[in-house]
Design a protein around this motif. Structure first.
Motif, PDB file in Angstrom:
ATOM      1  N   ALA A 288       3.928   5.353   8.008  1.00  0.00           N
ATOM      2  CA  ALA A 288       4.528   6.471   7.269  1.00  0.00           C
ATOM      3  C   ALA A 288       3.934   6.572   5.869  1.00  0.00           C
ATOM      4  CB  ALA A 288       6.044   6.296   7.194  1.00  0.00           C
ATOM      5  N   ALA A 289       3.699   5.441   5.220  1.00  0.00           N
ATOM      6  CA  ALA A 289       3.179   5.442   3.849  1.00  0.00           C
ATOM      7  C   ALA A 289       1.753   5.985   3.775  1.00  0.00           C
ATOM      8  CB  ALA A 289       3.239   4.038   3.252  1.00  0.00           C
ATOM      9  N   VAL A 290       0.932   5.697   4.797  1.00  0.00           N
ATOM     10  CA  VAL A 290      -0.471   6.114   4.736  1.00  0.00           C
ATOM     11  C   VAL A 290      -0.776   7.331   5.600  1.00  0.00           C
ATOM     12  CG1 VAL A 290      -1.244   3.790   4.121  1.00  0.00           C
ATOM     13  CG2 VAL A 290      -1.264   4.488   6.517  1.00  0.00           C
ATOM     14  N   GLY A 291       0.241   7.898   6.229  1.00  0.00           N
ATOM     15  CA  GLY A 291       0.044   9.136   6.979  1.00  0.00           C
ATOM     16  C   GLY A 291      -0.547   8.955   8.369  1.00  0.00           C
ATOM     17  N   VAL A 292      -0.225   7.857   9.028  1.00  0.00           N
ATOM     18  CA  VAL A 292      -0.698   7.627  10.391  1.00  0.00           C
ATOM     19  C   VAL A 292       0.422   7.992  11.353  1.00  0.00           C
ATOM     20  CG1 VAL A 292      -1.307   5.792  12.035  1.00  0.00           C
ATOM     21  CG2 VAL A 292      -2.373   5.841   9.779  1.00  0.00           C
TER      22      VAL A 292
ATOM     23  N   GLU B 185       0.841  -1.192   0.000  1.00  0.00           N
ATOM     24  CA  GLU B 185       0.000   0.000   0.000  1.00  0.00           C
ATOM     25  C   GLU B 185       0.874   1.239   0.000  1.00  0.00           C
ATOM     26  OE1 GLU B 185      -3.746   1.766   2.583  1.00  0.00           O
ATOM     27  OE2 GLU B 185      -2.506   0.191   3.451  1.00  0.00           O
ATOM     28  N   ARG B 186       0.683   2.073  -1.033  1.00  0.00           N
ATOM     29  CA  ARG B 186       1.417   3.338  -1.148  1.00  0.00           C
ATOM     30  C   ARG B 186       2.929   3.153  -0.986  1.00  0.00           C
ATOM     31  NH1 ARG B 186      -2.407   7.736   1.984  1.00  0.00           N
ATOM     32  NH2 ARG B 186      -4.308   7.227   0.878  1.00  0.00           N
ATOM     33  N   GLY B 187       3.448   2.114  -1.597  1.00  0.00           N
ATOM     34  CA  GLY B 187       4.882   1.879  -1.587  1.00  0.00           C
ATOM     35  C   GLY B 187       5.402   1.131  -0.375  1.00  0.00           C
ATOM     36  N   ALA B 188       4.559   0.875   0.609  1.00  0.00           N
ATOM     37  CA  ALA B 188       4.986   0.123   1.799  1.00  0.00           C
ATOM     38  C   ALA B 188       4.527  -1.331   1.651  1.00  0.00           C
ATOM     39  CB  ALA B 188       4.389   0.725   3.057  1.00  0.00           C
TER      40      ALA B 188
END
Length: 173
Positions: free
Chosen positions: A85-89, A51-54
């Motif tokens: 970090a990838a999803v902004g949490v 997900e989103r590069g992670a």
């Protein structure tokens, strides 16, 4: 929904094989969910969530049940720092999610007449009243609706609130 289980049912104008493909094929899951799974879908096989590069993998992230076009179940993902970090949490929320029990999701796929499929999502094992059940109870209706819309129209719901971000300010988990 109870305080530790989410159950959501949607009727889709598609056959069970198409619904199965939408649940398991990375080309589909990326379109309506914003992520893909790396697994062979054999019972006991590990799953990686991308997900989103992670890429999130863990020995406890596994396929629990797999009957093509009928049933699919797996353990929910691991809340790593890379995922967050990838999803902004933020770290505080990530740590809270990581401290809750691992949950599992199950899909039941049932034909209804000649043209419809009933998809029931059951996500269980939540800490009663915990943050994770609150986030997932908002995300599942949007995800299932986006899957339905994609299969019926060829396009998922708009990304706002669906693919990888969940409704509102919290990311889909």
């Amino acid at each position: 929904m109870s305080d530790s289980v989410i159950t959501y049912t949607v009727y889709i104008l598609a056959d069970p094989a198409q619904v199965w493909e939408a649940l398991t094929d990375p080309a589909f899951t990326r379109r309506y969910w914003g992520l893909s799974f790396e697994t062979d879908w054999a019972v006991g096989s590990q799953m990686a969530w991308v997900e989103r590069g992670a890429r999130t993998s863990d020995p406890e992230q596994v396929v629990l049940d797999c009957v093509p076009d009928r049933r699919l179940s797996y353990t929910w993902h691991t809340f790593t720092r890379e995922w967050a970090a990838a999803v902004g949490v933020g770290e505080e929320l990530r740590a809270e999610l990581a401290g809750q029990p691992r949950t599992k999701v199950a899909y039941e796929i049932e034909p209804v007449g000649d043209a419809l499929t009933r998809l029931t999502v059951r996500h269980e094992g939540f800490e009663p009243g915990g943050t994770l059940i609150g986030m997932c109870s908002q995300a599942w209706p949007m995800l299932a609706s986006s899957l339905k819309t994609l299969l019926e129209t060829g396009a998922p719901l708009p990304e706002e609130g669906v693919a990888g971000s969940g409704p509102g300010p919290e990311p889909a988990v």
